[in-house]
Design an enzyme around this catalytic site. Structure first.
Site, PDB file in Angstrom:
ATOM      1  N   ASP A 281       9.433   2.785  -1.044  1.00 58.01           N
ATOM      2  CA  ASP A 281       8.455   3.527  -0.262  1.00 58.01           C
ATOM      3  C   ASP A 281       8.832   3.342   1.207  1.00 58.01           C
ATOM      4  O   ASP A 281       8.521   2.311   1.809  1.00 58.01           O
ATOM      5  CB  ASP A 281       7.052   2.999  -0.557  1.00 58.01           C
ATOM      6  CG  ASP A 281       5.979   3.641   0.327  1.00 58.01           C
ATOM      7  OD1 ASP A 281       6.353   4.324   1.297  1.00 58.01           O
ATOM      8  OD2 ASP A 281       4.792   3.430   0.053  1.00 58.01           O
TER       9      ASP A 281
ATOM     10  N   LYS B 223       5.181  10.350   7.278  1.00 61.21           N
ATOM     11  CA  LYS B 223       5.005  10.040   8.700  1.00 61.21           C
ATOM     12  C   LYS B 223       6.073  10.701   9.582  1.00 61.21           C
ATOM     13  O   LYS B 223       5.965  11.868   9.900  1.00 61.21           O
ATOM     14  CB  LYS B 223       4.942   8.516   8.902  1.00 61.21           C
ATOM     15  CG  LYS B 223       3.741   7.887   8.142  1.00 61.21           C
ATOM     16  CD  LYS B 223       3.486   6.478   8.557  1.00 61.21           C
ATOM     17  CE  LYS B 223       2.444   5.781   7.689  1.00 61.21           C
ATOM     18  NZ  LYS B 223       1.056   6.039   8.045  1.00 61.21           N
TER      19      LYS B 223
ATOM     20  N   TYR C  56       0.869  -1.187   0.000  1.00 53.14           N
ATOM     21  CA  TYR C  56       0.000   0.000   0.000  1.00 53.14           C
ATOM     22  C   TYR C  56       0.898   1.226   0.000  1.00 53.14           C
ATOM     23  O   TYR C  56       1.826   1.330   0.802  1.00 53.14           O
ATOM     24  CB  TYR C  56      -0.906   0.007   1.242  1.00 53.14           C
ATOM     25  CG  TYR C  56      -1.764   1.248   1.345  1.00 53.14           C
ATOM     26  CD1 TYR C  56      -2.878   1.420   0.524  1.00 53.14           C
ATOM     27  CD2 TYR C  56      -1.451   2.257   2.248  1.00 53.14           C
ATOM     28  CE1 TYR C  56      -3.657   2.567   0.608  1.00 53.14           C
ATOM     29  CE2 TYR C  56      -2.231   3.405   2.342  1.00 53.14           C
ATOM     30  CZ  TYR C  56      -3.337   3.551   1.522  1.00 53.14           C
ATOM     31  OH  TYR C  56      -4.101   4.683   1.600  1.00 53.14           O
TER      32      TYR C  56
HETATM   33  N1  HOZ Z   1      -1.866   4.772   6.222  1.00 55.05           N
HETATM   34  C1  HOZ Z   1      -2.387   4.235   7.457  1.00 55.05           C
HETATM   35  C2  HOZ Z   1      -2.521   2.776   7.398  1.00 55.05           C
HETATM   36  N2  HOZ Z   1      -1.377   2.058   7.004  1.00 55.05           N
HETATM   37  C3  HOZ Z   1      -3.716   4.818   7.829  1.00 55.05           C
HETATM   38  C4  HOZ Z   1      -3.673   6.230   8.224  1.00 55.05           C
HETATM   39  C5  HOZ Z   1      -4.903   6.719   8.961  1.00 55.05           C
HETATM   40  O1  HOZ Z   1      -5.980   6.178   8.733  1.00 55.05           O
HETATM   41  O2  HOZ Z   1      -4.807   7.612   9.780  1.00 55.05           O
END
Ligand code: HOZ
Length: 426
Positions: free
Chosen positions: A239, A267, A144
């Site tokens: 990534d 992040k 993902y």
């Molecule tokens: N990208 C996150 C899961 N791998 C989710 C981020 C969110 O929902 O805050």
């Protein structure tokens, strides 16, 4: 556990926001029930709107590697905010931040800051297409990379939770240009690159899988990708939105000694504020406007408050012993959880990296999306609810990582293990 205010808020939110959440991974769709609403967090702890205190292993899905509301990060952000929150023009903070990223990440000579991991991967793909003049990209089943159209094919994270193979609304031409290989399977990549010779711009991979649960690369996988992409003139994109600044200051590429052509960050790089970044050699990045013809822009990109928080976070992470400490905490937690399960006869495996782990209810190794999907997800759901009822907040999905922070203490981990013993799936 009292949940009256959360229950009230989710019923109001569902009328105003799709599913009541601003990101599907936050809904509790795959484990059942409605999400908690939170109002405050500090260090390893988070408080919901009903004043329940929980030990937090979501940590905002990764950014809070120093724990919540770290004083150095909060002070830096407040100081920056007092000087103005956005100028839409260059600042010294962007230069300071870029220098830290370039110093830390070996594949990056030049970096562009954006506002999210999705923007980073979207821009990296565009850059790869611009550089190679080719259209197709190759990703992995269960990988993902945010919600860029071309990458919402056989994706992990929230799509896997909801059983959506690929998002509706993606133009069929985008989906058709996306090839999907199996994680940890170099042969599946070789076959696709051979069958699409001269057409593939990039292979994009999480060097440590984090969106089918944690899945670490088997020996030779990343090296094999490096060799194959070089042989086929394909750009290799790491990534590192999750692994960047988490498994080491230099990310998974420094931990595994494999250098990609383009790196995506997110992040942690924003210290809890919305920041993403993509970077590469000066030669590749010379394609990016205003130097080159690949256009990418953003009003809030390089925002001074976010840059200040990112700088403070990286400076904390640069102190000696931080990653050794984080690895030790992760091992204490993972080994302890496994021990509780073994003593209770619960079949489980734990995949882990520094500051990351996932519990899978199975006797088999989990090395890719198929093996992650074959685990007992009902048991995970029961365990998740038991842990929340006992004051420990976990990702509400089998296909996500638990995040350990430097703020988690030995006492937190001991308490967590006590709660694991009280939350065993039957
Ligand atoms: N990208 C996150 C899961 N791998 C989710 C981020 C969110 O929902 O805050």
């Amino acid at each position: 556990m009292l949940r009256a205010k959360s229950a009230q808020l989710i019923s109001e939110a569902k009328a105003l926001i799709p599913g009541g959440v601003n990101s599907p991974a936050r809904a509790w769709g795959s484990v059942g029930g409605d999400p908690l609403f939170f109002k405050r967090a500090s260090g390893s702890r988070i408080w919901d709107v009903d004043d329940n205190e929980l030990i937090d292993y979501v940590c905002s899905w990764g950014p809070m590697i120093l724990g919540h509301a770290h004083p150095a990060v909060i002070d830096a952000a407040i100081d920056a905010a007092r000087l103005g929150t956005s100028f839409g023009a260059p600042t010294e903070l962007e230069v300071e931040m870029a220098r830290r990223v370039v110093d830390a990440v070996s594949s990056i000579e030049v970096v562009r800051f954006v506002n999210s991991g999705t923007e980073a991967t979207m821009s990296a793909l565009r850059l790869a297409r611009a550089k190679t003049g080719r259209d197709k990209i190759l990703k992995f089943n269960g990988g993902y990379h945010g919600h860029e159209d071309a990458l919402l094919v056989e994706a992990g994270s929230g799509l896997a939770n909801q059983g959506i193979a690929s998002s509706a609304g993606v133009h069929p031409d985008y989906a058709a240009a996306t090839l999907v290989a199996d994680y940890n399977n170099v042969d599946s990549v070789r076959a696709l690159l051979e069958a699409n010779k001269g057409e593939v711009a990039a292979v994009i991979v999480e060097p440590i899988g984090g969106n089918m649960g944690v899945v670490t690369p088997v020996a030779g996988f990343l090296e094999g990708l490096r060799d194959l992409t070089t042989e086929h003139g394909v750009l290799l994109i790491f990534d590192e939105v999750i692994s960047g600044f988490r498994v080491a200051l230099g990310g998974a590429q420094s931990a595994y000694g494999v250098t990609p052509d383009i790196t995506c960050l997110g992040k942690i790089v924003g210290g809890g504020f919305p920041v993403g970044a993509y970077g590469a050699s000066a030669e590749i990045m010379s394609e990016v406007a205003p130097l080159g013809p690949m256009y990418q822009a953003g009003t809030l990109s390089g925002n001074p408050v976010a840059m200040a928080a990112g700088i403070a976070t990286i400076d904390e992470l640069s102190k000696s012993g931080v990653y050794e400490g984080l690895q030790a905490k992760t091992d204490k937690l993972a080994d302890g959880v496994l021990d509780v399960f073994r003593k209770s006869g619960v079949p489980a495996v734990i995949n882990r990296a520094c500051g990351l782990m996932t519990v899978f209810f199975t006797n088999n190794e989990v090395t890719d999306m198929d093996s992650a999907s074959a685990t007992d997800r009902e048991a995970f759901g029961a365990f998740f609810h038991g842990m929340v009822d006992n004051g420990v907040y976990l990702p509400p999905s089998q296909f996500e990582a638990w995040f350990v922070s430097t703020a988690h203490t030995d006492a937190d981990i001991d308490l967590t293990l006590d709660r694991v013993a009280k939350s065993l799936p039957s």
